[in-house]
Design a protein around this motif. Sequence first.
Motif, PDB file in Angstrom:
ATOM      1  N   ALA A   1       1.056  -1.204  -0.101  1.00 39.31           N
ATOM      2  CA  ALA A   1       0.031  -0.470  -0.115  1.00 39.31           C
ATOM      3  C   ALA A   1       0.930   1.102   0.142  1.00 39.31           C
ATOM      4  N   GLN A   2       1.483   1.130   0.692  1.00 38.20           N
ATOM      5  CA  GLN A   2       2.932   2.295   0.822  1.00 38.20           C
ATOM      6  C   GLN A   2       3.407   2.949  -0.467  1.00 38.20           C
ATOM      7  N   ARG A   3       4.010   1.537  -1.255  1.00 36.54           N
ATOM      8  CA  ARG A   3       4.716   1.845  -2.853  1.00 36.54           C
ATOM      9  C   ARG A   3       3.651   2.455  -3.552  1.00 36.54           C
ATOM     10  N   ALA A   4       2.293   1.681  -3.779  1.00 37.04           N
ATOM     11  CA  ALA A   4       1.777   2.319  -4.152  1.00 37.04           C
ATOM     12  C   ALA A   4       0.922   3.491  -3.947  1.00 37.04           C
ATOM     13  N   ARG A   5       0.972   4.471  -3.188  1.00 41.50           N
ATOM     14  CA  ARG A   5       0.879   5.702  -2.851  1.00 41.50           C
ATOM     15  C   ARG A   5       1.979   6.645  -2.890  1.00 41.50           C
ATOM     16  N   ALA A   6       3.610   5.905  -3.228  1.00 38.51           N
ATOM     17  CA  ALA A   6       4.967   7.054  -3.393  1.00 38.51           C
ATOM     18  C   ALA A   6       4.569   7.266  -4.680  1.00 38.51           C
ATOM     19  N   THR A   7       5.881   8.158  -4.863  1.00 42.93           N
ATOM     20  CA  THR A   7       5.927   8.659  -5.998  1.00 42.93           C
ATOM     21  C   THR A   7       7.359   8.082  -6.595  1.00 42.93           C
ATOM     22  N   VAL A   8       7.811   8.261  -7.710  1.00 45.80           N
ATOM     23  CA  VAL A   8       8.963   8.580  -8.237  1.00 45.80           C
ATOM     24  C   VAL A   8       9.691   9.763  -9.156  1.00 45.80           C
ATOM     25  N   PHE A   9      10.126  10.423  -8.872  1.00 45.62           N
ATOM     26  CA  PHE A   9      10.823  11.687  -9.387  1.00 45.62           C
ATOM     27  C   PHE A   9      12.568  11.399  -9.860  1.00 45.62           C
ATOM     28  N   THR A  10      12.693  11.757 -11.457  1.00 42.47           N
ATOM     29  CA  THR A  10      13.731  11.261 -11.866  1.00 42.47           C
ATOM     30  C   THR A  10      14.231  12.828 -13.054  1.00 42.47           C
ATOM     31  N   SER A  11      15.361  12.046 -13.204  1.00 46.00           N
ATOM     32  CA  SER A  11      15.665  13.064 -13.714  1.00 46.00           C
ATOM     33  C   SER A  11      15.723  12.385 -15.472  1.00 46.00           C
TER      34      SER A  11
ATOM     35  N   SER B   1      12.898  14.944 -18.306  1.00 49.05           N
ATOM     36  CA  SER B   1      13.167  14.696 -19.269  1.00 49.05           C
ATOM     37  C   SER B   1      13.221  12.913 -20.749  1.00 49.05           C
ATOM     38  N   SER B   2      12.444  13.156 -21.112  1.00 50.48           N
ATOM     39  CA  SER B   2      11.913  11.795 -21.766  1.00 50.48           C
ATOM     40  C   SER B   2      13.140  11.112 -21.947  1.00 50.48           C
ATOM     41  N   ALA B   3      12.350   9.816 -22.085  1.00 55.43           N
ATOM     42  CA  ALA B   3      13.252   8.157 -23.181  1.00 55.43           C
ATOM     43  C   ALA B   3      13.792   9.355 -24.563  1.00 55.43           C
ATOM     44  N   ALA B   4      12.311   9.954 -25.570  1.00 56.21           N
ATOM     45  CA  ALA B   4      12.091  10.181 -26.833  1.00 56.21           C
ATOM     46  C   ALA B   4      13.007  12.162 -27.282  1.00 56.21           C
ATOM     47  N   GLN B   5      13.426  12.689 -25.832  1.00 55.50           N
ATOM     48  CA  GLN B   5      13.983  13.487 -26.039  1.00 55.50           C
ATOM     49  C   GLN B   5      15.598  13.125 -25.601  1.00 55.50           C
ATOM     50  N   LEU B   6      15.441  12.110 -25.118  1.00 58.12           N
ATOM     51  CA  LEU B   6      17.834  11.765 -24.939  1.00 58.12           C
ATOM     52  C   LEU B   6      17.698  10.415 -26.379  1.00 58.12           C
ATOM     53  N   SER B   7      17.042  10.014 -26.775  1.00 54.15           N
ATOM     54  CA  SER B   7      17.517   9.067 -28.466  1.00 54.15           C
ATOM     55  C   SER B   7      17.523  10.624 -29.638  1.00 54.15           C
TER      56      SER B   7
ATOM     57  N   GLY C   1       5.208  14.384 -17.152  1.00 52.61           N
ATOM     58  CA  GLY C   1       6.595  15.176 -17.580  1.00 52.61           C
ATOM     59  C   GLY C   1       6.411  15.265 -19.192  1.00 52.61           C
ATOM     60  N   PRO C   2       7.971  15.350 -19.862  1.00 53.36           N
ATOM     61  CA  PRO C   2       8.695  16.776 -19.004  1.00 53.36           C
ATOM     62  C   PRO C   2       8.411  18.044 -19.035  1.00 53.36           C
ATOM     63  N   ASP C   3      10.021  18.319 -18.659  1.00 56.80           N
ATOM     64  CA  ASP C   3       9.600  20.020 -18.609  1.00 56.80           C
ATOM     65  C   ASP C   3      10.755  20.988 -18.661  1.00 56.80           C
ATOM     66  N   ALA C   4      10.534  21.419 -19.577  1.00 54.65           N
ATOM     67  CA  ALA C   4      11.058  22.436 -20.603  1.00 54.65           C
ATOM     68  C   ALA C   4      12.272  22.726 -20.379  1.00 54.65           C
ATOM     69  N   GLU C   5      12.188  23.481 -19.365  1.00 53.94           N
ATOM     70  CA  GLU C   5      13.487  24.179 -18.173  1.00 53.94           C
ATOM     71  C   GLU C   5      14.330  23.057 -18.151  1.00 53.94           C
ATOM     72  N   LEU C   6      14.389  22.191 -17.338  1.00 54.28           N
ATOM     73  CA  LEU C   6      14.545  21.173 -16.906  1.00 54.28           C
ATOM     74  C   LEU C   6      15.340  19.913 -17.895  1.00 54.28           C
ATOM     75  N   SER C   7      14.771  19.927 -18.428  1.00 49.82           N
ATOM     76  CA  SER C   7      15.167  18.570 -19.230  1.00 49.82           C
ATOM     77  C   SER C   7      16.289  19.619 -20.292  1.00 49.82           C
ATOM     78  N   ALA C   8      16.439  21.363 -20.513  1.00 47.68           N
ATOM     79  CA  ALA C   8      17.402  21.205 -21.427  1.00 47.68           C
ATOM     80  C   ALA C   8      18.305  21.482 -20.918  1.00 47.68           C
ATOM     81  N   GLU C   9      18.616  21.316 -19.307  1.00 46.88           N
ATOM     82  CA  GLU C   9      19.921  21.027 -18.507  1.00 46.88           C
ATOM     83  C   GLU C   9      20.305  20.070 -18.001  1.00 46.88           C
TER      84      GLU C   9
END
Length: 163
Positions: free
Chosen positions: A75-85, A108-114, A143-151
């Motif tokens: 139950a704790q896992r289901a309510r948790a959020t993973v944030f990632t670059s 940033s997205s996988a499509a952006q990285l590709s 996601g993604p976030d335009a400003e942070l994906s630029a970083e």
Amino acid sequence: MDPSALTDSDRLRLRRCVDLAAEALEAGDEPFGSLLVDADGTELFADRNRVAGGDATQHPEFAIARWAAEHLSPAQRARATVFTSGEHCPMCAAAHAWVGLGRIVYASSAAQLSAWAQEWGTPPGPVAPLPIQVVTPGIEVAGPDAELSAEIRELQARALGLR
């Protein structure tokens, strides 16, 4: 994905992920960082990429899944959020789903990285860069976030020696 689904709180957490990615790069690793936050907003676990030692499975998202399976109830896992670059790779998305973690928020997205890799002439990795929702269609993502994906783009370029 809909970047408008990101809240100000999400962006603050993503900022920390970008900082972890920069820390990974400074340590000679690939620039990725992630954290796990519980339903009350408490940071439970944070990590960065650790693949420089030769184990390509040492992604922070995979470490989060293992940590959560060991320390949190379903139950704790289901309510948790993973944030990632960076958006989860298929390996990490599958681990996330198998462990039963909740929402994923990425800078940033996988499509952006590709696209960046293609632009820079970098050969593709050994795993297809599938979007999270293709691997795990039931997980909420933002996601993604335009400003942070630029970083993140700049960190990735530095990792390749382009900056």
